[in-house]
Scaffold this motif. Structure first.
Motif, short mmCIF file in Angstrom:
data_model
loop_
_atom_site.label_atom_id
_atom_site.label_comp_id
_atom_site.label_asym_id
_atom_site.label_seq_id
_atom_site.Cartn_x
_atom_site.Cartn_y
_atom_site.Cartn_z
N ILE A 57 -21.62 0.34 23.37
CA ILE A 57 -21.83 1.09 22.13
C ILE A 57 -21.76 2.59 22.40
O ILE A 57 -21.25 3.36 21.58
N GLY A 58 -22.24 3.01 23.58
CA GLY A 58 -22.21 4.42 23.94
C GLY A 58 -20.87 4.92 24.45
O GLY A 58 -20.76 6.07 24.88
N CYS A 59 -19.86 4.05 24.41
CA CYS A 59 -18.50 4.41 24.86
C CYS A 59 -18.48 4.86 26.33
O CYS A 59 -17.68 5.72 26.72
N ILE A 60 -19.36 4.29 27.11
CA ILE A 60 -19.40 4.53 28.55
C ILE A 60 -18.64 3.42 29.29
O ILE A 60 -18.01 3.66 30.32
N LEU A 81 -9.37 3.70 21.15
CA LEU A 81 -8.56 4.31 20.09
C LEU A 81 -8.76 5.81 20.02
O LEU A 81 -8.09 6.48 19.22
N ARG A 82 -9.64 6.34 20.84
CA ARG A 82 -9.87 7.78 20.93
C ARG A 82 -9.55 8.24 22.35
O ARG A 82 -9.99 7.62 23.33
N SER A 83 -8.81 9.33 22.47
CA SER A 83 -8.39 9.79 23.80
C SER A 83 -9.49 10.58 24.51
O SER A 83 -9.56 10.57 25.74
N ASP A 84 -10.36 11.24 23.75
CA ASP A 84 -11.39 12.09 24.34
C ASP A 84 -12.76 11.46 24.10
O ASP A 84 -13.45 11.79 23.12
N LEU A 85 -13.17 10.57 25.00
CA LEU A 85 -14.45 9.87 24.83
C LEU A 85 -15.63 10.81 25.02
O LEU A 85 -16.69 10.62 24.41
N ARG A 86 -15.46 11.83 25.84
CA ARG A 86 -16.55 12.80 26.03
C ARG A 86 -16.87 13.49 24.70
O ARG A 86 -18.03 13.64 24.33
N ARG A 87 -15.84 13.90 23.98
CA ARG A 87 -16.03 14.54 22.68
C ARG A 87 -16.64 13.57 21.68
O ARG A 87 -17.50 13.94 20.88
N LEU A 88 -16.20 12.33 21.72
CA LEU A 88 -16.74 11.30 20.85
C LEU A 88 -18.24 11.14 21.06
O LEU A 88 -19.02 11.09 20.09
N ARG A 89 -18.65 11.08 22.33
CA ARG A 89 -20.08 10.95 22.62
C ARG A 89 -20.85 12.18 22.15
O ARG A 89 -21.96 12.06 21.60
N LEU A 90 -20.30 13.37 22.37
CA LEU A 90 -20.96 14.59 21.91
C LEU A 90 -21.15 14.59 20.39
O LEU A 90 -22.18 15.03 19.88
N ASP A 91 -20.14 14.10 19.68
CA ASP A 91 -20.16 14.17 18.21
C ASP A 91 -21.04 13.11 17.57
O ASP A 91 -21.67 13.36 16.55
N LYS A 92 -21.07 11.91 18.15
CA LYS A 92 -21.65 10.78 17.44
C LYS A 92 -22.91 10.18 18.05
O LYS A 92 -23.64 9.47 17.36
N GLY A 94 -26.45 10.20 20.65
CA GLY A 94 -27.49 10.85 21.45
C GLY A 94 -28.09 9.83 22.41
O GLY A 94 -28.32 8.67 22.03
N PHE A 95 -28.32 10.23 23.65
CA PHE A 95 -28.85 9.32 24.67
C PHE A 95 -30.25 9.75 25.10
O PHE A 95 -30.50 10.93 25.36
N LEU A 172 -29.13 6.12 21.26
CA LEU A 172 -29.28 5.01 22.20
C LEU A 172 -30.36 5.36 23.22
O LEU A 172 -30.32 6.42 23.82
N ALA A 173 -31.31 4.46 23.37
CA ALA A 173 -32.45 4.72 24.25
C ALA A 173 -32.59 3.58 25.26
O ALA A 173 -32.62 2.41 24.87
N ASP A 174 -32.67 3.93 26.53
CA ASP A 174 -32.82 2.93 27.60
C ASP A 174 -34.21 3.07 28.20
O ASP A 174 -34.49 4.02 28.93
N GLU A 175 -35.10 2.14 27.85
CA GLU A 175 -36.50 2.15 28.30
C GLU A 175 -37.16 3.51 28.04
O GLU A 175 -37.71 4.14 28.95
#
Length: 230
Positions: A57-60, A81-92, A94-95, A172-175
């Motif tokens: 879900i986090g595109c990792i 379907l997105r070439s820049d996953l880093r930008r996608l994570r920044l935009d959409k 939070g971890f 997204l929260a991990d423990e």
């Protein structure tokens, strides 16, 4: 509760490692929808697929098969379907993690604003947004303090502020409460619920922390890479 927009839509997602006799199926045909305002928990024993699903879900982590839509946009359908996953994570997205992972040489305010620097915000706007979030989370008075001088609860609130800096709708929260005592854990979960409601976001948390189960809208159980319920 009244459900908002679908922010996470996972369809037929599978993930396996290896082939033949060494193949391990970490996820098996997962279908999951999460709406704005929802706070859900991913539960299950070690190796059940919880963290794998969170990373998809986090595109990792790329699935082996399936489709993933985030905030109305298709991001994976057999391929990214997105070439820049880093930008996608920044935009959409939070971890938030069990360890706050704050940079020790930066103040609380700088730990939040550095995310906005990466996103292209001006320094002045980044500082203003950082102070707004720290005030909102009731740690604004600690803005100029470095992590070593923060309490565990304060550091976790700064980490939450950092996760929210770029106004993501998917958190997204991990423990996130494993390192906190019962009182602080419940306060953190109450904050996350408040954020989900007020900012029309969704929270997906991997947790084993039974003392916060009552803070979730749904408890999603995974066993051997499958959803037991949703």
């Amino acid at each position: 509760m009244t459900l908002g927009d679908i922010l996470v839509n996972v369809q037929g997602v599978a993930k396996h490692y290896g082939e033949g006799e060494t193949r391990v199926d970490a996820l098996r045909s997962i279908d999951l929808r999460v709406h704005a305002g929802e706070v859900i928990a991913l539960l299950g024993p070690s190796g059940s697929g919880k963290t794998t699903l969170l990373n998809v879900i986090g595109c990792i982590l790329a699935p082996t098969a399936g489709r993933v839509e985030l905030d109305g946009d298709a991001v994976f359908d057999g391929i990214w379907l997105r070439s820049d996953l880093r930008r996608l994570r920044l935009d959409k997205i939070g971890f938030i993690f069990q360890a706050h992972n704050l940079l020790p040489f930066l103040t609380a305010e700088e730990n939040v604003s550095v995310v906005l620097d990466l996103a292209g915000w001006s320094a002045a706007k980044g500082r203003a947004r950082a102070r707004e979030l720290l005030d909102y989370l009731e740690v604004g008075h600690r803005a100029k303090v470095k992590p070593a001088l923060l309490s565990g609860g304060e550091a976790q609130r700064v980490a939450i502020a950092r996760a929210l800096a770029n106004r993501p709708r998917i958190i997204l929260a991990d423990e996130p409460t494993a390192a906190l005592d019962s009182g602080r854990a419940q306060l953190v979960m109450d904050l996350l619920r408040k954020l989900a409601t007020e900012q029309e976001a969704c929270i997906i948390a991997v947790t084993h922390d039974e003392k916060i189960f009552d803070r979730f809208d749904r408890l999603i159980h995974l066993r051997d890479g499958r959803l037991a319920d949703a």
